[in-house]
Design an enzyme around this catalytic site. Structure first.
Site, mmCIF file in Angstrom:
data_model
loop_
_atom_site.group_PDB
_atom_site.id
_atom_site.type_symbol
_atom_site.label_atom_id
_atom_site.label_comp_id
_atom_site.label_asym_id
_atom_site.label_seq_id
_atom_site.Cartn_x
_atom_site.Cartn_y
_atom_site.Cartn_z
ATOM 1 N N GLU A 1 0.610 -1.010 -0.453
ATOM 2 C CA GLU A 1 0.340 0.106 0.059
ATOM 3 C C GLU A 1 0.990 0.810 -0.229
ATOM 4 O O GLU A 1 0.317 2.244 -0.682
ATOM 5 C CB GLU A 1 -0.976 -0.123 1.271
ATOM 6 C CG GLU A 1 -1.712 -1.139 1.673
ATOM 7 C CD GLU A 1 -3.442 -0.845 0.417
ATOM 8 O OE1 GLU A 1 -3.477 0.621 -0.413
ATOM 9 O OE2 GLU A 1 -3.481 -1.929 0.074
ATOM 10 N N ASP B 1 -4.282 -9.483 -8.428
ATOM 11 C CA ASP B 1 -4.876 -8.934 -9.492
ATOM 12 C C ASP B 1 -3.515 -8.401 -10.517
ATOM 13 O O ASP B 1 -3.498 -8.586 -11.281
ATOM 14 C CB ASP B 1 -5.680 -7.895 -9.317
ATOM 15 C CG ASP B 1 -5.769 -7.246 -7.720
ATOM 16 O OD1 ASP B 1 -5.063 -7.644 -7.308
ATOM 17 O OD2 ASP B 1 -6.786 -6.190 -7.263
ATOM 18 N N GLU C 1 -18.368 -6.199 -3.152
ATOM 19 C CA GLU C 1 -17.336 -6.604 -2.872
ATOM 20 C C GLU C 1 -17.561 -8.252 -3.819
ATOM 21 O O GLU C 1 -16.401 -8.968 -4.251
ATOM 22 C CB GLU C 1 -17.013 -6.983 -1.364
ATOM 23 C CG GLU C 1 -15.984 -5.570 -1.188
ATOM 24 C CD GLU C 1 -14.802 -5.012 -1.825
ATOM 25 O OE1 GLU C 1 -14.713 -4.809 -2.536
ATOM 26 O OE2 GLU C 1 -14.072 -4.883 -1.730
ATOM 27 N N GLU D 1 -12.624 -0.023 -10.517
ATOM 28 C CA GLU D 1 -11.662 -1.059 -11.053
ATOM 29 C C GLU D 1 -12.700 -1.143 -12.289
ATOM 30 O O GLU D 1 -12.629 -0.777 -13.602
ATOM 31 C CB GLU D 1 -11.627 -2.409 -11.072
ATOM 32 C CG GLU D 1 -10.534 -2.513 -9.827
ATOM 33 C CD GLU D 1 -10.460 -1.886 -8.571
ATOM 34 O OE1 GLU D 1 -11.508 -1.586 -8.229
ATOM 35 O OE2 GLU D 1 -9.371 -1.904 -7.722
ATOM 36 N N THR E 1 -1.202 1.087 -10.661
ATOM 37 C CA THR E 1 -1.766 0.203 -10.330
ATOM 38 C C THR E 1 -3.207 0.882 -8.983
ATOM 39 O O THR E 1 -4.455 1.059 -9.228
ATOM 40 C CB THR E 1 -2.130 -0.892 -9.547
ATOM 41 O OG1 THR E 1 -3.021 -1.632 -9.160
ATOM 42 C CG2 THR E 1 -1.216 -1.126 -8.090
HETATM 43 C C1 DMJ Z 1 -6.156 0.557 -5.208
HETATM 44 O O1 DMJ Z 1 -5.622 0.912 -3.724
HETATM 45 C C2 DMJ Z 1 -5.490 -0.411 -6.165
HETATM 46 O O2 DMJ Z 1 -6.105 0.038 -7.400
HETATM 47 C C3 DMJ Z 1 -4.694 -1.982 -6.071
HETATM 48 O O3 DMJ Z 1 -4.202 -2.496 -7.233
HETATM 49 C C4 DMJ Z 1 -6.699 -2.426 -5.824
HETATM 50 N N1 DMJ Z 1 -7.156 -2.050 -5.004
HETATM 51 C C5 DMJ Z 1 -7.893 -0.671 -4.793
HETATM 52 C C6 DMJ Z 1 -8.854 0.185 -5.216
HETATM 53 O O4 DMJ Z 1 -9.784 -1.001 -5.648
#
Ligand code: DMJ
Length: 632
Positions: A118, A265, A358, A379, A469
């Site tokens: 994170e 993912d 979710e 997403e 991401t």
């Molecule tokens: C974000 O922190 C990033 O996209 C991560 O890859 C997945 N989770 C969250 C968004 O849902």
């Protein structure tokens, strides 16, 4: 299995198809796109203003109680995560003031336990992206026109956000932060330590750390994160699937469910994006193998399921909301047809509830118990943007308009935007994740700005931007992306006497991928680069880290570590196709317990007992027929 046993699932799948087909397009005009873009802009300022007024310098806003909370070390997380959205919106004043405040006030010499994943994607990525924008001499403070003699217009340049007084403060902070995280990589596998390390947590660091290596001329950052990816890939199953969690000391998988969503993912995402950004074709090679396996074993058209990484037996017939990034990734890979179908399926879930929960159970077609929330995730909107960009089909604008309406109607709250704790009853919760401003709002704004006639850095800038991401903009400048230039400043790391040839191959392969990517944006039939082409041009990569726990073959990611799993769980390496048979086979649904401890893993990748999908039946193991693609 007799055909009678197939009926319930067949009906469900037919129902799902009908459900998807009923989504009608109403058409967003260019004028309306401008209004929608402006509405998204107001949405940003309602949330950003709320954060700055009530929460800053805490990490995140509690939008109902109008207070701040520290969720990731207390480093003004939402401000850092919002920086490049401010730049994209053209808000020079707020961008400059924020960069200045961060440069003067942010310090990382505080004792805190934080998640490497994170911290990397939100803070390191946010700092790097803002640094690159604030110091970019190729974009000007104001658009300007150049005239040749004879007064012929030859160039107009996109407005950028360069800050004249900026002196690399954010880059220094980024480097300091990354150096503090380096000890986490000192494990026998090279995969960074976490109280629980997910595959996404270990494999989603390459863009940020790789960029830092290029900006600081210190290869260590790139080296350790590439090692982590190779360490994960070296432990893939014989059918090229990876599990969800791994013990970084023993290298054993502690959670063997393979999927494209939770816990895995962005591992897939960064393989392709690291190749596009850095031109390192070792990532492309791994991506192609991993992608092919995902489409073979996880794709249950149009959905994706979770299977045991060794045997490919079905374990969770579940859509989880993190999977929704996948169609966007498929656009980058040039595989647009399945992306369109999957997006339609995922969007049908959104239409049903106004949000994606979710978890959504594909066997019962109901929201999954314990997975009813929508924490403002980006997403599906991200994939909608990419598919609109690729196809210009107005249905994606309609989808974007619907998603904006849901957010405005049900998630907007006193001081910002609220998580939805239950998508069936639209209850609001007192949280606003920083990714709402870094990603959700950014992709919505980009979607409508594109339709309105784009006027932004991403669409009109001097180079392509790769989105991390977390939605952070990383420019693919020649300095960053040309292998030959990496070599010139990574110096000692260009060890091969055969460098010229390697470089030639790398650039050729990369050109081919670039063509493929641009074609994918206009040609819906585009396909992913063929594996054989990549194999022909495969070089050994330029940067090889030191990874004491692995053999040389494992280090280079071309072998794998044999699993200790019982033979019954393993596929025969010589007969992989006998088990999976084009996704039309009878799949075993087993009640295997997930042997991962529930504690403080990365938030998005935390195994939670209440989130485990129920099995189709109470039996410990049963056979369920999944009808073939042809039959459906
Ligand atoms: C974000 O922190 C990033 O996209 C991560 O890859 C997945 N989770 C969250 C968004 O849902």
């Amino acid at each position: 299995m007799g055909s009678a046993n197939k009926t319930p699932l067949l009906i469900l799948l037919l129902f799902s198809d009908l459900f998807i087909c009923q989504i009608l397009s109403e058409g967003v005009t260019k004028e309306e796109a401008k209004h929608l873009r402006d509405e998204v802009r107001k949405m940003f300022y309602h949330a950003f203003g709320g954060y700055m007024k009530h929460a800053f310098p805490h990490d995140e806003l509690k939008p109902l109680s109008c207070e701040g909370e520290d969720t990731l070390g207390g480093y003004a997380l939402t401000l850092i995560d919002s920086l490049d959205t401010l730049a994209l919106l053209g808000d020079r004043e707020s961008f400059s003031a924020s960069v200045e405040w961060i440069g003067k006030n942010l310090r990382f010499d505080i004792n805190k336990t934080v998640s490497v994943f994170e911290t990397t994607i939100r803070i390191l990525g946010g700092l790097l992206s803002a640094h690159l924008i604030a110091s970019d001499y190729n974009t000007m403070e104001k658009p300007f026109l150049l005239y040749a003699s004879y007064h012929i217009l030859i160039l107009s340049q996109v407005a950028g956000m360069r800050i004249p007084s900026y002196e690399d403060e954010l880059l220094h902070l980024a480097e300091d932060l990354a150096r503090r995280m380096l000890p986490a990589f000192d494990t026998p596998t090279g995969i960074p330590f976490g109280s629980i390390t997910s595959t996404a947590g270990g494999g989603t660091l390459t863009l940020e750390f790789g960029m830092l290596s290029r900006l600081t001329n210190d290869p260590i950052f790139e080296e350790v994160t590439k090692n982590a990816v190779l360490g994960l890939w070296a432990r893939r199953s014989r059918i090229n699937l990876v599990g969800a969690h791994i013990d970084v000391f023993s290298g054993e998988w502690t959670q063997k469910d393979a999927g494209i969503g939770t816990s895995i993912d962005s591992f897939y995402e960064y393989l392709l994006k690291a190749y596009i950004l850095f031109g390192d074709e070792e990532y492309l090679f791994i991506f192609q193998e991993a992608y092919r396996a995902a489409m073979l074993y996880l794709h249950n058209d149009p959905w994706y399921v979770e299977v045991n990484m060794n045997s490919a037996t079905l374990v969770w017939p579940l859509f989880n909301s993190l999977q929704a990034f996948w169609p966007g990734l498929q656009v980058l890979a040039g595989d647009i047809e399945p992306a369109i179908k999957t997006h339609a399926a995922f969007f049908s879930v959104w239409k049903r509830y106004g949000f994606t929960p979710e978890g959504f159970n594909l066997a019962t077609f109901k929201v999954q118990q314990g997975q009813k929330s929508y924490p403002l995730r980006p997403e599906l909107i991200e994939s909608t943007y990419w598919l609109y960009k690729a196809t210009r089909n107005p249905r994606f604008l309609d989808a974007g308009r619907d998603m904006l309406a849901s957010l405005q109607y049900a998630a907007r709250c006193t001081c910002g935007y609220c998580h939805i704790s239950d998508v069936e009853f639209h209850q609001q919760e007192d949280h606003m994740e920083s990714f709402f401003l870094a990603e959700t709002v950014k992709y919505l704004w980009l979607l409508f700005d594109l339709a309105a006639g784009p006027d932004n850095l991403v669409e009109n800038g001097p180079y392509p931007y790769i989105f991390s991401t977390e939605g952070h903009l990383l420019p693919a400048t020649p300095q960053v992306s040309l292998v030959s230039e990496h070599c010139s400043y990574l110096g000692a790391y260009c060890r091969s006497s055969n460098l010229r040839q390697e470089t030639f191959f790398s650039e050729a392969a990369r050109d081919s991928a670039a063509t493929n990517i641009s074609e994918s944006l206009t040609n819906t039939d585009a396909k992913i680069l063929s594996l054989s082409d990549s194999r022909k041009s495969r070089s050994s990569g330029l940067i090889k880290g030191y990874c004491p726990g692995l053999t040389p073959a494992q280090r280079y990611g071309i072998s794998y570590v044999a699993s200790d799993d019982s033979p019954g769980e393993e596929l025969s390496s010589t007969e992989p196709d006998t088990v999976v048979q084009n996704a039309s086979t009878a799949l075993v649904v087993s009640n295997q317990s997930s042997d991962s401890p529930a504690s403080d893993a990365d938030d998005d990748h935390k195994p939670r007992e209440d989130q485990r999908a129920p099995q189709l039946d109470d039996e410990t193991s049963q056979i369920v027929n999944v009808t073939s693609k042809e039959e459906v």
